[in-house]
Every structure is written in C-alpha cells, then in structure tokens.
Write a protein that holds these residues in place. Structure first.
Motif, PDB file in Angstrom:
ATOM      1  N   SER A 272       0.884  -1.108  -0.115  1.00  0.00           N
ATOM      2  CA  SER A 272       0.009   0.028   0.130  1.00  0.00           C
ATOM      3  C   SER A 272       0.891   1.075   0.127  1.00  0.00           C
ATOM      4  CB  SER A 272      -0.912   0.074   1.296  1.00  0.00           C
ATOM      5  OG  SER A 272      -0.102   0.313   2.279  1.00  0.00           O
TER       6      SER A 272
ATOM      7  N   ARG B 273       1.032   3.532   2.195  1.00  0.00           N
ATOM      8  CA  ARG B 273       1.376   3.545   3.523  1.00  0.00           C
ATOM      9  C   ARG B 273       2.592   2.557   3.829  1.00  0.00           C
ATOM     10  NH1 ARG B 273      -2.578   3.027   8.664  1.00  0.00           N
ATOM     11  NH2 ARG B 273      -2.504   5.415   8.233  1.00  0.00           N
ATOM     12  N   ASP B 274       2.730   1.313   3.125  1.00  0.00           N
ATOM     13  CA  ASP B 274       3.609   0.472   3.265  1.00  0.00           C
ATOM     14  C   ASP B 274       4.916   1.044   2.545  1.00  0.00           C
ATOM     15  OD1 ASP B 274       2.182  -1.772   4.418  1.00  0.00           O
ATOM     16  OD2 ASP B 274       1.620  -2.462   2.409  1.00  0.00           O
TER      17      ASP B 274
ATOM     18  N   SER C 289       6.407   3.506   4.646  1.00  0.00           N
ATOM     19  CA  SER C 289       7.223   3.139   6.110  1.00  0.00           C
ATOM     20  C   SER C 289       8.471   2.421   5.461  1.00  0.00           C
ATOM     21  CB  SER C 289       6.445   1.829   6.454  1.00  0.00           C
ATOM     22  OG  SER C 289       5.256   2.352   7.141  1.00  0.00           O
TER      23      SER C 289
END
Length: 63
Positions: free
Chosen positions: A28, A30-31, A34
């Motif tokens: 994603s 967000r992944d 990160s």
C-alpha cells in the motif's frame, strides 16, 4: 511480523519499480512510506522507487 511481510513482498519486485507495480505486489502507499522511512527503498521521483539493496548504477528501466 509486519516488517517481514513487507520485506517479503518487496523482494518480489524488480530493483526499480513503480507505485502500480508495488500495488500489484500488495504494498500500500502506507507500506511504501514505511519502507522509505526505514531506508529499505529510495524514492526516485513521484511514483518511482528503487530497492536500497539495488546496485548503485542500476540502469533497469521502470515500467
């Protein structure tokens, strides 16, 4: 265990990859954020990334 899941999915991508390719690998946005923050990938430009373990002179085409 989240970290190992991300690394496993990242390992399935080529040295350079796009956001679309990452999504196909079930990563994603967000992944990706990160992974950038952790130093696992480098953002090359908007929507283009390179794995941190890729050779410095990686000439592989994105897309």
């Amino acid at each position: 265990m989240e970290d190992s899941r991300l690394k496993q999915r990242l390992a399935g991508l080529s040295a350079t990859f796009t956001t679309a390719q990452a999504r196909q690998a079930l990563l994603s946005p967000r992944d990706l954020a990160s992974l950038v923050a952790a130093g696992e990938i480098d953002a090359l430009s908007r929507g283009a990334y390179r794995r941190a373990d890729a050779p410095a002179k990686c000439q592989e085409a994105v897309g």
